[in-house]
Design a protein around this motif. Structure first.
Motif, PDB file in Angstrom:
ATOM      1  N   ARG A  27      -0.122 -11.309  -2.134  1.00 21.33           N
ATOM      2  CA  ARG A  27      -1.200 -10.489  -1.590  1.00 21.33           C
ATOM      3  C   ARG A  27      -0.679  -9.185  -0.990  1.00 21.33           C
ATOM      4  N   THR A  28      -0.159  -8.313  -1.840  1.00 19.11           N
ATOM      5  CA  THR A  28       0.280  -7.000  -1.372  1.00 19.11           C
ATOM      6  C   THR A  28      -0.900  -6.039  -1.379  1.00 19.11           C
ATOM      7  N   SER A  29      -0.777  -4.969  -0.625  1.00 16.37           N
ATOM      8  CA  SER A  29      -1.816  -3.948  -0.603  1.00 16.37           C
ATOM      9  C   SER A  29      -1.192  -2.615  -0.229  1.00 16.37           C
ATOM     10  N   SER A  30      -1.987  -1.549  -0.373  1.00 18.58           N
ATOM     11  CA  SER A  30      -1.460  -0.212  -0.104  1.00 18.58           C
ATOM     12  C   SER A  30      -1.134  -0.001   1.359  1.00 18.58           C
ATOM     13  N   SER A  31      -1.671  -0.817   2.250  1.00 20.04           N
ATOM     14  CA  SER A  31      -1.406  -0.648   3.680  1.00 20.04           C
ATOM     15  C   SER A  31      -0.106  -1.310   4.123  1.00 20.04           C
ATOM     16  N   TYR A  32       0.545  -2.008   3.217  1.00 20.42           N
ATOM     17  CA  TYR A  32       1.741  -2.749   3.582  1.00 20.42           C
ATOM     18  C   TYR A  32       2.889  -1.830   3.973  1.00 20.42           C
ATOM     19  N   SER A  33       3.751  -2.388   4.806  1.00 19.79           N
ATOM     20  CA  SER A  33       5.009  -1.746   5.157  1.00 19.79           C
ATOM     21  C   SER A  33       6.103  -2.773   4.898  1.00 19.79           C
ATOM     22  N   LEU A  34       7.187  -2.355   4.269  1.00 11.00           N
ATOM     23  CA  LEU A  34       8.294  -3.265   4.001  1.00 11.00           C
ATOM     24  C   LEU A  34       9.547  -2.788   4.696  1.00 11.00           C
ATOM     25  N   GLY A  35      10.319  -3.733   5.146  1.00 12.91           N
ATOM     26  CA  GLY A  35      11.515  -3.375   5.890  1.00 12.91           C
ATOM     27  C   GLY A  35      12.712  -4.212   5.500  1.00 12.91           C
ATOM     28  N   TRP A  36      13.856  -3.719   5.884  1.00 14.74           N
ATOM     29  CA  TRP A  36      15.108  -4.458   5.755  1.00 14.74           C
ATOM     30  C   TRP A  36      15.660  -4.723   7.154  1.00 14.74           C
ATOM     31  N   PHE A  37      16.078  -5.950   7.343  1.00 11.42           N
ATOM     32  CA  PHE A  37      16.728  -6.360   8.577  1.00 11.42           C
ATOM     33  C   PHE A  37      18.069  -6.976   8.212  1.00 11.42           C
ATOM     34  N   ARG A  38      18.921  -7.150   9.187  1.00 10.11           N
ATOM     35  CA  ARG A  38      20.188  -7.824   8.924  1.00 10.11           C
ATOM     36  C   ARG A  38      20.598  -8.644  10.136  1.00 10.11           C
ATOM     37  N   GLN A  39      21.366  -9.672   9.856  1.00 14.70           N
ATOM     38  CA  GLN A  39      21.883 -10.526  10.923  1.00 14.70           C
ATOM     39  C   GLN A  39      23.339 -10.828  10.651  1.00 14.70           C
ATOM     40  N   ILE A  51       9.783   1.185   5.123  1.00 13.79           N
ATOM     41  CA  ILE A  51       9.060   2.166   4.323  1.00 13.79           C
ATOM     42  C   ILE A  51       7.616   1.738   4.203  1.00 13.79           C
ATOM     43  N   THR A  52       6.702   2.684   4.323  1.00 11.25           N
ATOM     44  CA  THR A  52       5.292   2.369   4.135  1.00 11.25           C
ATOM     45  C   THR A  52       4.980   2.405   2.641  1.00 11.25           C
ATOM     46  N   TRP A  53       4.167   1.443   2.210  1.00 16.21           N
ATOM     47  CA  TRP A  53       3.944   1.268   0.784  1.00 16.21           C
ATOM     48  C   TRP A  53       3.187   2.455   0.173  1.00 16.21           C
ATOM     49  N   SER A  54       2.198   2.974   0.877  1.00 13.58           N
ATOM     50  CA  SER A  54       1.352   4.014   0.293  1.00 13.58           C
ATOM     51  C   SER A  54       1.987   5.395   0.358  1.00 13.58           C
ATOM     52  N   SER A  55       2.450   5.803   1.530  1.00 15.42           N
ATOM     53  CA  SER A  55       2.946   7.173   1.688  1.00 15.42           C
ATOM     54  C   SER A  55       4.442   7.306   1.493  1.00 15.42           C
ATOM     55  N   GLY A  56       5.161   6.184   1.571  1.00 16.59           N
ATOM     56  CA  GLY A  56       6.606   6.257   1.420  1.00 16.59           C
ATOM     57  C   GLY A  56       7.334   6.778   2.645  1.00 16.59           C
ATOM     58  N   MET A  57       6.672   6.771   3.795  1.00 15.59           N
ATOM     59  CA  MET A  57       7.320   7.218   5.032  1.00 15.59           C
ATOM     60  C   MET A  57       8.425   6.231   5.397  1.00 15.59           C
ATOM     61  N   TYR A  95      17.861  -9.176   5.078  1.00 16.81           N
ATOM     62  CA  TYR A  95      16.558  -9.760   4.792  1.00 16.81           C
ATOM     63  C   TYR A  95      15.525  -8.672   4.506  1.00 16.81           C
ATOM     64  N   CYS A  96      14.697  -8.944   3.549  1.00 21.57           N
ATOM     65  CA  CYS A  96      13.541  -8.105   3.272  1.00 21.57           C
ATOM     66  C   CYS A  96      12.344  -8.719   3.994  1.00 21.57           C
ATOM     67  N   ALA A  97      11.487  -7.878   4.557  1.00 19.91           N
ATOM     68  CA  ALA A  97      10.322  -8.373   5.283  1.00 19.91           C
ATOM     69  C   ALA A  97       9.126  -7.476   5.014  1.00 19.91           C
ATOM     70  N   ALA A  98       7.944  -8.053   5.150  1.00 24.68           N
ATOM     71  CA  ALA A  98       6.716  -7.302   4.902  1.00 24.68           C
ATOM     72  C   ALA A  98       5.708  -7.529   6.018  1.00 24.68           C
ATOM     73  N   ARG A  99       4.881  -6.534   6.255  1.00 26.16           N
ATOM     74  CA  ARG A  99       3.806  -6.669   7.231  1.00 26.16           C
ATOM     75  C   ARG A  99       2.578  -5.941   6.701  1.00 26.16           C
ATOM     76  N   HIS A 100       1.405  -6.353   7.218  1.00 23.47           N
ATOM     77  CA  HIS A 100       0.143  -5.869   6.670  1.00 23.47           C
ATOM     78  C   HIS A 100      -0.077  -4.378   6.912  1.00 23.47           C
ATOM     79  N   THR A 101       0.393  -3.898   8.066  1.00 27.56           N
ATOM     80  CA  THR A 101       0.259  -2.479   8.382  1.00 27.56           C
ATOM     81  C   THR A 101       1.565  -2.004   8.991  1.00 27.56           C
ATOM     82  N   ALA A 102       1.644  -0.726   9.248  1.00 27.26           N
ATOM     83  CA  ALA A 102       2.875  -0.149   9.783  1.00 27.26           C
ATOM     84  C   ALA A 102       3.129  -0.544  11.238  1.00 27.26           C
ATOM     85  N   VAL A 103       2.142  -1.175  11.896  1.00 26.76           N
ATOM     86  CA  VAL A 103       2.334  -1.535  13.307  1.00 26.76           C
ATOM     87  C   VAL A 103       2.202  -3.034  13.548  1.00 26.76           C
TER      88      VAL A 103
END
Length: 119
Positions: A27-39, A51-57, A95-103
């Motif tokens: 269930r991805t959408s244009s409002s998603y933001s994806l990130g990389w984390f590390r441990q 990075i934000t999915w829609s604007s690429g910020m 790790y790759c992670a995703a969230r519904h919005t940038a916040v």
């Protein structure tokens, strides 16, 4: 829910480069933001880049700014992390992670991929 699968980790010498990839499905959408984390061993998980999915910020931690580049391919639903000028302190599970919005908090996580930088 979004499913995430990382790839591209490995062993590299100091100063070398690696490219990590994260494939997103579900269930991805244009409002998603994806990130990389590390441990790193014995340390807490830390933010690397997002990075934000829609604007690429893009956003980066100070420790990787200027060396790492995050990018996305909307057509393929993938996010990449190009890592250059690697240092031993970059050794970690990434790790790759995703969230519904940038916040929103990150709610979906991949299984992680190991990166080892030898000195």
């Amino acid at each position: 829910q979004v499913q995430l699968v990382e790839s591209g980790g490995g062993l590299v010498q100091t100063g070398g480069s690696l490219r990590l990839s994260c494939a997103a499905s579900g269930r991805t959408s244009s409002s998603y933001s994806l990130g990389w984390f590390r441990q790193a061993p014995g340390k807490e998980r830390e933010f690397v880049a997002s990075i934000t999915w829609s604007s690429g910020m893009t956003f980066y931690s100070d420790s990787v700014k200027g060396r790492f580049t995050i990018s996305r391919d909307n057509a393929k639903n993938t996010v990449a992390l190009q890592m250059n000028s690697l240092k031993p302190e970059d050794t970690a599970v990434y790790y790759c992670a995703a969230r519904h919005t940038a916040v929103a908090p990150y709610g979906s996580w991949g299984q992680g991929t190991h990166v080892t930088v030898s000195s």
